[in-house]
Design a protein around this motif. Structure first.
Motif, PDB file in Angstrom:
ATOM      1  N   PHE A 121      44.120  42.445  39.537  1.00  0.00           N
ATOM      2  CA  PHE A 121      43.576  42.262  40.006  1.00  0.00           C
ATOM      3  C   PHE A 121      41.661  41.946  39.722  1.00  0.00           C
ATOM      4  O   PHE A 121      41.321  41.448  40.893  1.00  0.00           O
ATOM      5  CB  PHE A 121      42.697  44.130  40.295  1.00  0.00           C
ATOM      6  N   VAL A 122      41.324  42.331  39.227  1.00  0.00           N
ATOM      7  CA  VAL A 122      40.254  41.056  38.382  1.00  0.00           C
ATOM      8  C   VAL A 122      40.607  40.202  38.497  1.00  0.00           C
ATOM      9  O   VAL A 122      39.489  39.647  39.121  1.00  0.00           O
ATOM     10  CB  VAL A 122      39.546  41.605  36.913  1.00  0.00           C
ATOM     11  N   SER A 123      41.382  39.298  37.844  1.00  0.00           N
ATOM     12  CA  SER A 123      41.633  37.886  37.844  1.00  0.00           C
ATOM     13  C   SER A 123      42.060  37.452  39.220  1.00  0.00           C
ATOM     14  O   SER A 123      40.911  36.459  39.345  1.00  0.00           O
ATOM     15  CB  SER A 123      43.628  37.659  37.280  1.00  0.00           C
ATOM     16  N   VAL A 124      42.186  38.047  40.808  1.00  0.00           N
ATOM     17  CA  VAL A 124      42.218  37.442  41.873  1.00  0.00           C
ATOM     18  C   VAL A 124      41.152  38.122  41.981  1.00  0.00           C
ATOM     19  O   VAL A 124      40.359  36.328  43.120  1.00  0.00           O
ATOM     20  CB  VAL A 124      43.063  38.711  42.800  1.00  0.00           C
ATOM     21  N   MET A 125      40.615  39.070  41.983  1.00  0.00           N
ATOM     22  CA  MET A 125      38.576  39.141  42.837  1.00  0.00           C
ATOM     23  C   MET A 125      38.097  37.622  42.057  1.00  0.00           C
ATOM     24  O   MET A 125      37.296  37.822  42.773  1.00  0.00           O
ATOM     25  CB  MET A 125      38.006  40.204  41.545  1.00  0.00           C
ATOM     26  N   SER A 126      38.254  37.439  40.526  1.00  0.00           N
ATOM     27  CA  SER A 126      37.578  36.380  39.631  1.00  0.00           C
ATOM     28  C   SER A 126      37.437  35.305  40.489  1.00  0.00           C
ATOM     29  O   SER A 126      36.537  34.449  40.969  1.00  0.00           O
ATOM     30  CB  SER A 126      37.139  36.235  38.620  1.00  0.00           C
ATOM     31  N   CYS A 127      38.653  34.570  41.139  1.00  0.00           N
ATOM     32  CA  CYS A 127      38.985  33.861  42.033  1.00  0.00           C
ATOM     33  C   CYS A 127      37.984  33.348  43.930  1.00  0.00           C
ATOM     34  O   CYS A 127      37.120  32.125  43.651  1.00  0.00           O
ATOM     35  CB  CYS A 127      40.355  33.080  42.760  1.00  0.00           C
ATOM     36  N   PHE A 128      37.435  34.853  44.507  1.00  0.00           N
ATOM     37  CA  PHE A 128      37.398  35.344  44.940  1.00  0.00           C
ATOM     38  C   PHE A 128      35.751  35.128  44.884  1.00  0.00           C
ATOM     39  O   PHE A 128      34.968  34.148  45.469  1.00  0.00           O
ATOM     40  CB  PHE A 128      37.305  36.418  45.916  1.00  0.00           C
ATOM     41  N   ARG A 129      35.134  35.432  43.469  1.00  0.00           N
ATOM     42  CA  ARG A 129      33.650  35.116  43.789  1.00  0.00           C
ATOM     43  C   ARG A 129      33.565  34.196  43.067  1.00  0.00           C
ATOM     44  O   ARG A 129      32.233  33.700  43.328  1.00  0.00           O
ATOM     45  CB  ARG A 129      33.507  36.567  42.381  1.00  0.00           C
ATOM     46  N   GLY A 130      34.246  32.948  42.560  1.00  0.00           N
ATOM     47  CA  GLY A 130      33.866  31.697  42.284  1.00  0.00           C
ATOM     48  C   GLY A 130      34.037  31.032  43.827  1.00  0.00           C
ATOM     49  O   GLY A 130      33.168  30.046  44.217  1.00  0.00           O
ATOM     50  N   PHE A 131      34.778  31.562  44.368  1.00  0.00           N
ATOM     51  CA  PHE A 131      34.549  30.314  46.273  1.00  0.00           C
ATOM     52  C   PHE A 131      33.355  31.242  46.741  1.00  0.00           C
ATOM     53  O   PHE A 131      32.610  30.017  47.263  1.00  0.00           O
ATOM     54  CB  PHE A 131      35.881  31.114  46.657  1.00  0.00           C
ATOM     55  N   PHE A 132      33.520  32.075  46.879  1.00  0.00           N
ATOM     56  CA  PHE A 132      31.925  32.771  47.580  1.00  0.00           C
ATOM     57  C   PHE A 132      30.169  31.897  46.244  1.00  0.00           C
ATOM     58  O   PHE A 132      29.771  31.925  46.953  1.00  0.00           O
ATOM     59  CB  PHE A 132      31.200  34.163  47.655  1.00  0.00           C
ATOM     60  N   SER A 183      38.274  48.229  40.105  1.00  0.00           N
ATOM     61  CA  SER A 183      38.921  46.459  40.541  1.00  0.00           C
ATOM     62  C   SER A 183      39.365  45.951  41.930  1.00  0.00           C
ATOM     63  O   SER A 183      39.636  45.053  43.080  1.00  0.00           O
ATOM     64  CB  SER A 183      39.478  45.721  39.233  1.00  0.00           C
ATOM     65  N   VAL A 184      40.455  47.279  42.207  1.00  0.00           N
ATOM     66  CA  VAL A 184      40.855  47.535  43.291  1.00  0.00           C
ATOM     67  C   VAL A 184      39.859  47.382  44.805  1.00  0.00           C
ATOM     68  O   VAL A 184      39.884  46.297  46.184  1.00  0.00           O
ATOM     69  CB  VAL A 184      42.195  48.428  43.847  1.00  0.00           C
ATOM     70  N   ALA A 185      38.622  48.512  44.444  1.00  0.00           N
ATOM     71  CA  ALA A 185      37.474  48.572  45.472  1.00  0.00           C
ATOM     72  C   ALA A 185      36.532  47.286  45.805  1.00  0.00           C
ATOM     73  O   ALA A 185      36.769  46.946  46.853  1.00  0.00           O
ATOM     74  CB  ALA A 185      36.276  49.942  45.095  1.00  0.00           C
ATOM     75  N   GLY A 186      36.220  46.736  44.475  1.00  0.00           N
ATOM     76  CA  GLY A 186      35.885  45.415  44.547  1.00  0.00           C
ATOM     77  C   GLY A 186      36.309  44.766  44.576  1.00  0.00           C
ATOM     78  O   GLY A 186      35.663  43.438  46.288  1.00  0.00           O
ATOM     79  N   LEU A 187      38.065  44.298  44.546  1.00  0.00           N
ATOM     80  CA  LEU A 187      38.183  42.946  45.988  1.00  0.00           C
ATOM     81  C   LEU A 187      38.564  43.400  46.892  1.00  0.00           C
ATOM     82  O   LEU A 187      38.816  42.745  48.100  1.00  0.00           O
ATOM     83  CB  LEU A 187      39.793  43.250  45.017  1.00  0.00           C
ATOM     84  N   LEU A 188      38.830  44.390  47.553  1.00  0.00           N
ATOM     85  CA  LEU A 188      39.028  44.657  49.106  1.00  0.00           C
ATOM     86  C   LEU A 188      37.855  44.844  49.920  1.00  0.00           C
ATOM     87  O   LEU A 188      37.355  44.183  50.794  1.00  0.00           O
ATOM     88  CB  LEU A 188      39.292  46.148  49.096  1.00  0.00           C
ATOM     89  N   VAL A 189      36.648  44.800  49.405  1.00  0.00           N
ATOM     90  CA  VAL A 189      35.707  43.967  49.493  1.00  0.00           C
ATOM     91  C   VAL A 189      35.397  42.945  49.501  1.00  0.00           C
ATOM     92  O   VAL A 189      34.961  42.105  50.641  1.00  0.00           O
ATOM     93  CB  VAL A 189      34.209  44.619  48.663  1.00  0.00           C
ATOM     94  N   LEU A 190      36.170  41.933  48.671  1.00  0.00           N
ATOM     95  CA  LEU A 190      35.841  40.162  48.631  1.00  0.00           C
ATOM     96  C   LEU A 190      36.925  40.041  50.233  1.00  0.00           C
ATOM     97  O   LEU A 190      36.988  39.159  50.948  1.00  0.00           O
ATOM     98  CB  LEU A 190      36.086  40.280  47.439  1.00  0.00           C
ATOM     99  N   VAL A 191      38.023  40.400  50.263  1.00  0.00           N
ATOM    100  CA  VAL A 191      38.660  40.108  50.578  1.00  0.00           C
ATOM    101  C   VAL A 191      38.162  40.754  52.589  1.00  0.00           C
ATOM    102  O   VAL A 191      38.478  39.372  53.449  1.00  0.00           O
ATOM    103  CB  VAL A 191      40.031  40.645  51.049  1.00  0.00           C
ATOM    104  N   ALA A 192      37.728  41.352  52.584  1.00  0.00           N
ATOM    105  CA  ALA A 192      37.199  41.783  53.691  1.00  0.00           C
ATOM    106  C   ALA A 192      35.890  41.042  54.136  1.00  0.00           C
ATOM    107  O   ALA A 192      36.073  40.457  54.739  1.00  0.00           O
ATOM    108  CB  ALA A 192      36.138  43.721  54.020  1.00  0.00           C
ATOM    109  N   VAL A 193      34.998  40.592  53.122  1.00  0.00           N
ATOM    110  CA  VAL A 193      34.284  39.405  53.376  1.00  0.00           C
ATOM    111  C   VAL A 193      34.645  37.890  54.046  1.00  0.00           C
ATOM    112  O   VAL A 193      34.560  37.012  55.090  1.00  0.00           O
ATOM    113  CB  VAL A 193      33.185  38.948  52.479  1.00  0.00           C
ATOM    114  N   TYR A 194      36.067  37.714  53.159  1.00  0.00           N
ATOM    115  CA  TYR A 194      37.138  36.547  53.527  1.00  0.00           C
ATOM    116  C   TYR A 194      37.438  36.312  54.853  1.00  0.00           C
ATOM    117  O   TYR A 194      37.227  35.084  55.606  1.00  0.00           O
ATOM    118  CB  TYR A 194      37.155  36.888  51.843  1.00  0.00           C
ATOM    119  N   SER A 195      37.954  37.636  55.340  1.00  0.00           N
ATOM    120  CA  SER A 195      39.158  37.160  56.370  1.00  0.00           C
ATOM    121  C   SER A 195      37.412  37.568  57.711  1.00  0.00           C
ATOM    122  O   SER A 195      38.625  36.469  58.560  1.00  0.00           O
ATOM    123  CB  SER A 195      39.389  39.174  56.580  1.00  0.00           C
ATOM    124  N   ARG A 196      36.470  37.983  56.879  1.00  0.00           N
ATOM    125  CA  ARG A 196      35.690  37.147  58.357  1.00  0.00           C
ATOM    126  C   ARG A 196      35.632  35.824  58.777  1.00  0.00           C
ATOM    127  O   ARG A 196      34.490  35.974  59.593  1.00  0.00           O
ATOM    128  CB  ARG A 196      34.230  37.849  57.960  1.00  0.00           C
TER     129      ARG A 196
END
Length: 196
Positions: A121-132, A183-196
């Motif tokens: 989950f942290v690996s996936v989350m780090s990708c979203f963070r890098g993108f933003f 990490s699941v909670a943090g990832l869900l936040v990033l996915v929610a923002v990304y989906s917008r």
């Protein structure tokens, strides 16, 4: 990001004192045993990639090649998802060996096993963070860090409290599961923002 980092550090420092009082020295020892292996595998799984993703995305956005910026993100997401999954699987399959032969304590098996999904989950989350961050939008990363730490702190206490009657090794495993929930909670936040 600075404000979020400051808040995360405070939360991270504060929760360890009551946790130590709850699961005592043996439980904290088992809890701390899992961390070096987890952090090492996490470093291997991300290895500076969020910074590289951020730089590449920013470069593409700067010359208005938005399709390429999303392509960088999508390829990076596939790579980090695969690497995170493989390292999680590696830790799960080798948790008993690492506990008994490397750490020298069979009870460390449970914390190692429970913390292993966090790598994915942290690996996936780090990708979203890098993108933003490549888009020069720091708010999603900062928000996800705070939510991640809150999720970790709350779940550490809940799981440790529920599992303590079963034994100190189970309480330590419950505490070690905190990074997974966070990490699941943090990832869900990033996915929610990304989906917008």
């Amino acid at each position: 990001l600075t404000a979020a980092g400051f808040l995360v550090k405070i939360l991270g420092a504060v929760y360890r004192i009551p946790l130590a009082m709850m699961i005592k020295e043996e439980g904290m020892g088992l809890y701390q045993m899992a961390y070096p292996i987890y952090v090492t595998l996490l470093a291997v799984s991300t290895a500076g990639l969020p910074t590289a993703i951020s730089k590449m995305v920013a470069g593409e956005v700067a010359v208005k090649r938005y399709r390429n910026a999303y392509r960088v993100f999508k390829v990076s997401l596939m790579v980090l998802t695969l690497v995170g999954a493989l390292l999680t699987l590696f830790l799960m399959l080798n948790a008993r060996f690492l506990a008994e032969k490397v750490l020298g304590n069979p009870k460390a098996f449970y914390p190692l096993l429970s913390i292993s999904p966090a790598i994915f989950f942290v690996s996936v989350m780090s990708c979203f963070r890098g993108f933003f961050q490549g888009l020069q939008d720091m708010t999603p990363s900062a928000l996800s860090q705070v939510v991640e730490q809150l999720g970790r702190v709350i779940s550490v206490f809940l799981l440790a409290t529920v599992l303590l009657p079963r034994g100190v090794e189970y309480a330590a495993a419950g505490a070690a599961c905190g990074p997974v929930v966070g990490s699941v909670a943090g990832l869900l936040v990033l996915v929610a923002v990304y989906s917008r």
